[in-house]
Design an enzyme around this catalytic site. Structure first.
Site, mmCIF file in Angstrom:
data_model
loop_
_atom_site.group_PDB
_atom_site.id
_atom_site.type_symbol
_atom_site.label_atom_id
_atom_site.label_comp_id
_atom_site.label_asym_id
_atom_site.label_seq_id
_atom_site.Cartn_x
_atom_site.Cartn_y
_atom_site.Cartn_z
ATOM 1 N N LYS A 47 -15.136 7.623 -2.875
ATOM 2 C CA LYS A 47 -16.332 7.903 -2.072
ATOM 3 C C LYS A 47 -16.947 9.233 -2.467
ATOM 4 C CE LYS A 47 -13.983 5.320 1.493
ATOM 5 N NZ LYS A 47 -13.009 5.403 2.590
ATOM 6 N N LYS A 69 -8.708 13.450 4.842
ATOM 7 C CA LYS A 69 -7.779 12.313 4.758
ATOM 8 C C LYS A 69 -6.736 12.504 5.844
ATOM 9 C CE LYS A 69 -6.949 13.673 0.420
ATOM 10 N NZ LYS A 69 -7.169 12.390 -0.230
ATOM 11 N N ARG A 70 -5.899 11.501 6.120
ATOM 12 C CA ARG A 70 -4.844 11.689 7.102
ATOM 13 C C ARG A 70 -3.964 12.876 6.719
ATOM 14 N NH1 ARG A 70 -4.009 7.868 11.356
ATOM 15 N NH2 ARG A 70 -2.090 9.050 11.701
ATOM 16 N N LYS A 118 0.274 14.326 0.903
ATOM 17 C CA LYS A 118 -1.116 14.575 0.504
ATOM 18 C C LYS A 118 -1.353 16.052 0.236
ATOM 19 C CE LYS A 118 -2.894 10.560 3.112
ATOM 20 N NZ LYS A 118 -3.538 9.662 2.138
ATOM 21 N N HIS A 121 0.808 -1.229 0.000
ATOM 22 C CA HIS A 121 0.000 0.000 0.000
ATOM 23 C C HIS A 121 0.834 1.267 0.000
ATOM 24 C CE1 HIS A 121 -3.866 -2.052 1.070
ATOM 25 N NE2 HIS A 121 -3.026 -2.931 1.591
ATOM 26 N N THR A 135 -8.869 6.097 -1.574
ATOM 27 C CA THR A 135 -10.218 5.526 -1.678
ATOM 28 C C THR A 135 -11.250 6.597 -1.363
ATOM 29 O OG1 THR A 135 -9.835 4.666 0.548
ATOM 30 C CG2 THR A 135 -9.709 3.094 -1.272
HETATM 31 C C1 26Q Z 1 4.829 1.180 8.952
HETATM 32 C C2 26Q Z 1 5.965 0.664 9.549
HETATM 33 C C3 26Q Z 1 5.878 -0.184 10.618
HETATM 34 C C4 26Q Z 1 4.643 -0.505 11.068
HETATM 35 C C5 26Q Z 1 3.500 0.010 10.491
HETATM 36 C C6 26Q Z 1 3.587 0.869 9.430
HETATM 37 C C7 26Q Z 1 2.365 1.380 8.755
HETATM 38 C C8 26Q Z 1 1.116 1.397 9.361
HETATM 39 C C9 26Q Z 1 -0.009 1.806 8.662
HETATM 40 C C10 26Q Z 1 2.451 1.771 7.436
HETATM 41 C C11 26Q Z 1 1.325 2.177 6.731
HETATM 42 C C12 26Q Z 1 0.072 2.192 7.322
HETATM 43 C C13 26Q Z 1 -1.131 2.579 6.587
HETATM 44 C C14 26Q Z 1 -1.117 2.792 5.280
HETATM 45 C C15 26Q Z 1 -2.295 3.181 4.485
HETATM 46 O O1 26Q Z 1 -3.375 3.399 5.006
HETATM 47 N N1 26Q Z 1 -2.114 3.284 3.159
HETATM 48 C C16 26Q Z 1 -3.175 3.657 2.253
HETATM 49 O O2 26Q Z 1 -3.804 2.466 1.809
HETATM 50 C C17 26Q Z 1 -4.940 2.754 1.019
HETATM 51 C C18 26Q Z 1 -5.620 1.436 0.697
HETATM 52 O O3 26Q Z 1 -4.887 0.728 -0.240
HETATM 53 C C19 26Q Z 1 -4.562 3.519 -0.227
HETATM 54 O O4 26Q Z 1 -5.727 3.875 -0.918
HETATM 55 C C20 26Q Z 1 -3.778 4.779 0.138
HETATM 56 O O5 26Q Z 1 -3.288 5.394 -1.039
HETATM 57 C C21 26Q Z 1 -2.624 4.419 1.061
HETATM 58 O O6 26Q Z 1 -1.959 5.587 1.498
#
Ligand code: 26Q
Length: 814
Positions: A659, A546-547, A552, A358, A655
């Protein structure tokens, strides 16, 4: 009303009364709001349980292959109305509530949402379960039952303040504890290798145990006969009373041990950007992986007797690398507990696992310090080491002598364990989440892996469920669509296209426009009630929700607002063709300084433009607190413009963009993630695209040729907008509060220019925004664009997404 419906309504009413009496000793007259919610929810749950039990039978009888969807996050949101819609009983319940004189809205509001995720990745997991169930594919989602989900955000004096989200405080009505299916998870200790009759075996000794207790929740797809199961694991201390330490008088120590064990499922880490190698996070991930794999093997053996048939009966999808320890954990079970040889075990493991990526940002790729890992998970470490040795050997065959490449691709190198590399090395399929993202994985992020295993890589564009993101959140629009094309689009996304012929129908467009206006009023009421701020539904609503992340580019929108402020205050003849409300909603990771500064900046800009005698007639800036699924459900249907303005190449898919589109907002965006595919669906007349392309950005990065200062020197508007950050205009106590932001846009961090190319797209964004405003004044034309967006959104149904996963990867039967 038909006789049948009347009796159904009576029946539901009786059930609710019965639940109130038996659970709380109350009646419809004297129940509290909370009790009423619980009773109604329990009556809905009964209906789901009937289907759930039948589905379980069917899976067993037909010996169906099942999907295990492993994810550290499931952002499900509120469930009540969604479940009623799925069971096709919403109208019945509305009638019951009317009859007993209880507000249905109040009931809805009473539910605390399950916020067990940060953002996109967690919400995607929730949409997938809904879609899988809707198309009747058997799935179990495995996750962690965090006691505290994503923090609640408050804004105090312009700054983000985090508060704990104790969502289980009222007891979650949807879940069922399955204590008898608990699993033991082992940490620390040592591994001894011994020769026995069956060869070299590893024995894990002196470990610390924690128990994983499962809580199951039925996830009801639309008119489904196959509810999905969401199994969330909670950590518990093994012995309720450790007599040994108690006798030693070590009572305090005992209690401490207990707290420590149970801390594993205490809290969701609120970071999704970059992450330090935190021990507790690693514990969480292994806890999930081990519980899920033990549970899977146990269940499989119970059904089929041995483990060799695993690949025929299960397939596993891991949602990013967070659950990736399931890979070595399944190896461990097959080797140490089932007595398989390495090749046999590896064959099974590599055929059942699949990995979704992702993110392409290096700082979000998971890597763990080797020593920390080794002492927490000694046996799993030895298995990963062995996988690394074998993989390195393969790499050596493929790239003889290319040491740099080999160490870049290894699972373990430079004292780190890299989870993505392990996943790609082992899994059958590796997929990106949009076409652009899939291509970037193949040609940049993982290009060397693509050379050795091109067949593994694929791209499956994300999707969203049209049940929650239309039927639940926008009932008026759902009804309008149903009036024209029937309601089968709720389970057949292709049907939505049948709206296209009505795009020129005056009366359809009128209703479409009116519904948008109503939804804007609904949002205005929400904002007034929750934040005490007035917003005018006559204004254009421009939304970025969004976050909070630099990539972003919330900053791009902020700078543009400052630019409009400058023009309005410096030139009396300048005005906007339509006044605009700029809405922001975003949580920042608590430790992400820059992101929090940006929130503070948005607040300051709001204070400036909302209070200036001239600009306040044209601009209103509002930061909405505590963005979560429930807020999204009010916000998204009210948007005129959907801001999707990430630096091209950085947003894997997005996503939220889907929406907004579905709810008839027009996208103002860059050619990034799934925006590219939205453009393919709607055509360029129905979208506002601007800015650098991913390949231009990649080029500038390669040549290190981006020079923001040169752009700045050549552009007066940019200078004036940017200067506002440092010239004392903004109403904050510390005049230097935004120096860091200013400097990083112009000079970058350390020796590299701003990695997010904000100033590069500043002018293009401003120009496109002008076009947006002009177009918005042509009401008929605008509504047509909005409606085309809705009509073209079918492709972005998660039903299509999971169907593609199924055809290419899972191969499950309906
Ligand atoms: C990183 C390092 C160690 C532990 C955890 C993490 C970590 C945790 C959460 C890395 C990433 C996330 C979350 C990522 C995320 O939400 N990505 C989003 O995923 C969506 C679904 O595929 C995409 O639409 C978005 O573009 C993407 O940013």
């Amino acid at each position: 009303m038909a006789k049948q419906a009347v009796s159904r309504i009576e029946q539901i009413k009786d059930t609710i009364e019965d639940k109130l009496k038996r659970e709380y000793g109350r009646t419809l007259k004297n129940a509290t709001d909370e009790e009423m919610f619980q009773a109604v929810a329990l009556s809905v749950r009964d209906m789901m349980l009937d289907k759930w039990v039948k589905a379980g039978q069917e899976i067993a009888d037909r010996q169906l292959k099942r999907l295990y969807y492993l994810s550290a996050e499931f952002l499900t949101g509120r469930a009540l109305v969604n479940n009623m819609i799925s069971l096709d009983v919403l109208d019945d319940y509305k009638a019951v509530m009317k009859k007993i004189g209880y507000s249905f809205d109040k009931l809805e509001e009473e539910e605390i949402e399950a916020g067990l995720g940060n953002g996109g990745l967690g919400r995607l997991a929730a949409c997938f379960l809904d879609s899988l169930s809707t198309i009747n594919l058997p799935v179990v989602g495995h996750g962690i039952r965090y006691e505290y989900g994503i923090f609640r955000q408050r804004i105090v004096n312009g700054e983000q303040v985090e508060e704990p989200d104790d969502w289980t405080i009222k007891g979650d009505v949807w879940e069922i504890e399955r204590r008898e299916e608990q699993a033991e998870i082992r940490f620390e200790g040592t591994v001894e290798e011994m020769w026995t009759d069956s060869g070299l075996t590893a024995v894990h000794k002196n470990y610390q145990s924690v128990f994983a207790v499962p809580y199951d929740m039925p996830i009801m797809g639309y008119k489904s006969r196959m509810p999905a199961t969401l199994r969330l694991w909670r950590a518990e201390c093994p012995a309720l009373f450790d007599l040994h330490s108690f006798n030693k008088g070590d009572y305090m120590c005992m209690i401490q041990q207990r707290e420590l064990a149970e801390s594993i499922s205490k809290v969701l880490y609120p970071e999704d950007d970059h992450v330090a190698g935190r021990l507790l996070r690693l514990k969480q991930y292994y806890f999930l992986a081990s519980a899920a794999m033990q549970c899977m093997v146990r269940d499989h053996k119970k059904r089929y007797g041995d483990v060799l048939s695993l690949p025929d009966k299960v397939v596993i999808q891991i949602n990013d690398t967070h659950p990736a320890l399931a890979i070595p954990e399944l190896m461990r079970i097959l080797l140490d507990e089932e007595g398989l040889g390495w090749d046999e075990a590896y064959g099974i493991v590599s055929s059942v696992f699949n990995y979704t990526n992702h993110t392409v940002m290096q700082e979000a790729l998971e890597a763990w310090p080797e020593q920390l890992f080794k002492s927490l998970l000694p046996r799993v470490y030895s298995i990963i080491s062995a996988m690394n040795d074998r993989f390195s050997h393969e790499l050596w065959q493929a790239f003889p002598g290319e040491w740099d490449k080999i160490s870049h691709m290894s699972i373990i190198a430079y004292d780190e364990i890299r989870m993505a590399n392990m996943c790609i090395a082992v899994c059958s399929a590796v997929n990106g989440v949009s076409q652009l993202h899939g291509n970037i994985l193949k040609t940049q992020t993982f290009r060397d892996f693509y050379v050795i295993s091109p067949g593994k890589f694929t791209a499956i564009t994300n999707g969203i469920t049209q049940r929650r993101w239309l039927a639940v959140c926008n009932p008026s629009l759902t009804e309008l669509i149903s009036d024209y094309i029937g309601d089968s689009f709720l389970f057949d996304y292709r049907e939505l296209e049948r709206l296209k012929p009505f795009i020129d129908n005056q009366s359809f467009l009128n209703s479409f426009h009116q519904i948008k206006a109503q939804n804007k009023e609904r949002l205005a009421e929400y904002v007034l009630k929750n934040q005490g701020v007035n917003i005018n539904p006559e204004f254009l609503f421009d939304v970025q929700a969004k976050r909070l992340h630099e990539y972003k580019r919330q900053l791009l929108k902020v700078l543009h607002i400052l630019h409009l402020y400058n023009r309005l205050t410096q030139d009396e003849t300048f005005s906007l063709p339509v006044p605009v409300t700029f809405l922001f909603a975003a949580k920042a990771s608590p430790g992400y300084r820059k992101a929090k500064d940006i929130i503070r900046l948005i607040g300051a800009v709001a204070d400036l433009v909302n209070n200036h005698p001239r600009t306040k007639n044209y601009l209103k800036v509002v930061f909405l607190e505590n963005y979560n699924v429930s807020l999204a459900e009010v916000l998204i249907p009210a948007a005129d413009i959907s801001e999707q303005i990430s630096t091209a190449g950085r947003e894997a898919s997005g996503t939220g963009n889907m929406k907004f589109m579905l709810n008839g907002a027009v996208t103002l965006g860059t050619m990034d993630g799934a925006n590219v595919e939205i453009l393919e669906q709607v055509g360029k007349e129905n979208m506002f695209i601007f800015g650098a392309l991913a390949k231009e950005i990649a080029n500038m990065e390669m040549r290190n040729s981006y020079q923001p200062k040169a752009l700045f020197d050549a552009n007066n508007d940019m200078q004036s907008a940017l200067s506002r950050l440092i010239d004392g205009t903004l109403p904050v106590n510390d005049p230097h509060r935004f120096d860091t932001i200013y400097n990083s846009l112009l000079y970058g961090d350390y020796d590299r220019a701003d990695k997010y190319f904000v100033l590069y797209d500043f002018e293009a964004y401003g120009n496109m925004f002008e076009t947006v405003l002009k177009t918005y004044t042509e009401k008929y034309n605008w509504t047509k664009k909005a409606a085309i967006n809705t009509a073209c959104a079918g492709f972005f149904s998660a039903d299509r997404t999971v169907d593609e996963y199924n055809k290419r990867i899972w191969r499950l039967m309906q």
